[in-house]
Design a protein around this motif. Structure first.
Motif, PDB file in Angstrom:
ATOM      1  N   ARG A  79       0.832  -1.212   0.000  1.00 50.92           N
ATOM      2  CA  ARG A  79       0.000   0.000   0.000  1.00 50.92           C
ATOM      3  C   ARG A  79       0.860   1.251   0.000  1.00 50.92           C
ATOM      4  O   ARG A  79       0.547   2.225  -0.689  1.00 50.92           O
TER       5      ARG A  79
ATOM      6  N   ASN B 253      -1.402   3.653   5.680  1.00 50.25           N
ATOM      7  CA  ASN B 253      -2.537   3.427   6.576  1.00 50.25           C
ATOM      8  C   ASN B 253      -3.596   4.520   6.501  1.00 50.25           C
ATOM      9  O   ASN B 253      -4.630   4.412   7.146  1.00 50.25           O
TER      10      ASN B 253
ATOM     11  N   TYR C 292      -5.429   5.332   3.958  1.00 53.17           N
ATOM     12  CA  TYR C 292      -6.567   4.977   3.108  1.00 53.17           C
ATOM     13  C   TYR C 292      -7.806   4.654   3.942  1.00 53.17           C
ATOM     14  O   TYR C 292      -8.929   4.985   3.558  1.00 53.17           O
ATOM     15  N   SER C 293      -7.599   3.987   5.090  1.00 56.88           N
ATOM     16  CA  SER C 293      -8.746   3.572   5.893  1.00 56.88           C
ATOM     17  C   SER C 293      -9.495   4.785   6.444  1.00 56.88           C
ATOM     18  O   SER C 293     -10.724   4.760   6.564  1.00 56.88           O
ATOM     19  N   TYR C 294      -8.777   5.850   6.749  1.00 57.81           N
ATOM     20  CA  TYR C 294      -9.421   7.080   7.209  1.00 57.81           C
ATOM     21  C   TYR C 294     -10.267   7.671   6.081  1.00 57.81           C
ATOM     22  O   TYR C 294     -11.413   8.068   6.290  1.00 57.81           O
TER      23      TYR C 294
ATOM     24  N   ARG D 279     -13.421   5.521   5.448  1.00 56.90           N
ATOM     25  CA  ARG D 279     -14.416   5.654   6.532  1.00 56.90           C
ATOM     26  C   ARG D 279     -15.073   7.026   6.517  1.00 56.90           C
ATOM     27  O   ARG D 279     -16.280   7.139   6.719  1.00 56.90           O
TER      28      ARG D 279
ATOM     29  N   LEU E 230     -11.666   2.486  13.596  1.00 54.78           N
ATOM     30  CA  LEU E 230     -10.427   1.996  12.995  1.00 54.78           C
ATOM     31  C   LEU E 230      -9.526   1.251  13.983  1.00 54.78           C
ATOM     32  O   LEU E 230      -8.444   0.795  13.619  1.00 54.78           O
TER      33      LEU E 230
END
Length: 142
Positions: free
Chosen positions: A19, A31, A33-35, A38, A54
């Motif tokens: 990633r 990391n 991307y998850s923020y 969401r 998360l």
């Protein structure tokens, strides 16, 4: 006894390396991307709720969101309760979302190359059960 936790940890580290390289052109970290995903799915989510979603501590979430805000992916605004920060996606985040999903899909396809559809579904189901158990442990009130 197989040590699947060790394997999951190594898989997580390899995934983060993938990633990190793939998301570099998007201007986000491995990391972050998850923020973005969401916040795009939950516009106006509080910073604290996002941290819980998360499974990260509040200070890590604050740092990541500050960086994403600086780079134009999110906007944070005070809620009615002045102690609460609400997070909204920017147009940049909304435009980046499909690219993030494509990168994640490519990685998933790479990892499961050669698996039958049934094997992929079974693996996903089993990991889902492990995930639910892990989340239940973290969320329990001792």
């Amino acid at each position: 006894m197989p040590n699947f936790t060790r394997n999951l940890n190594i898989l997580a580290r390899c995934s983060a390396l993938y990633r990190g390289k793939a998301f570099e052109e998007l201007g986000i970290g491995a990391n972050q991307y998850s923020y973005i995903l969401r916040v795009c799915s939950n516009p106006g989510v509080s910073q604290d709720t996002l941290a819980k979603m998360l499974f990260v501590n509040k200070s890590n979430a604050a740092r990541q969101l500050a960086d994403l805000e600086k780079n134009g992916f999110v906007a944070r605004r005070q809620g009615e309760d002045k102690r609460v920060l609400l997070v909204y996606p920017t147009e940049k985040a909304i435009e980046t979302r499909p690219k993030i999903i494509a990168i994640l899909t490519n990685w998933n396809n790479y990892l499961t190359e050669g698996f039958s559809e049934e094997e992929t579904e079974k693996l996903n189901d089993m990991l889902g059960l492990i995930l639910e158990r892990a989340k239940a442990y973290v969320e329990r009130k001792d």
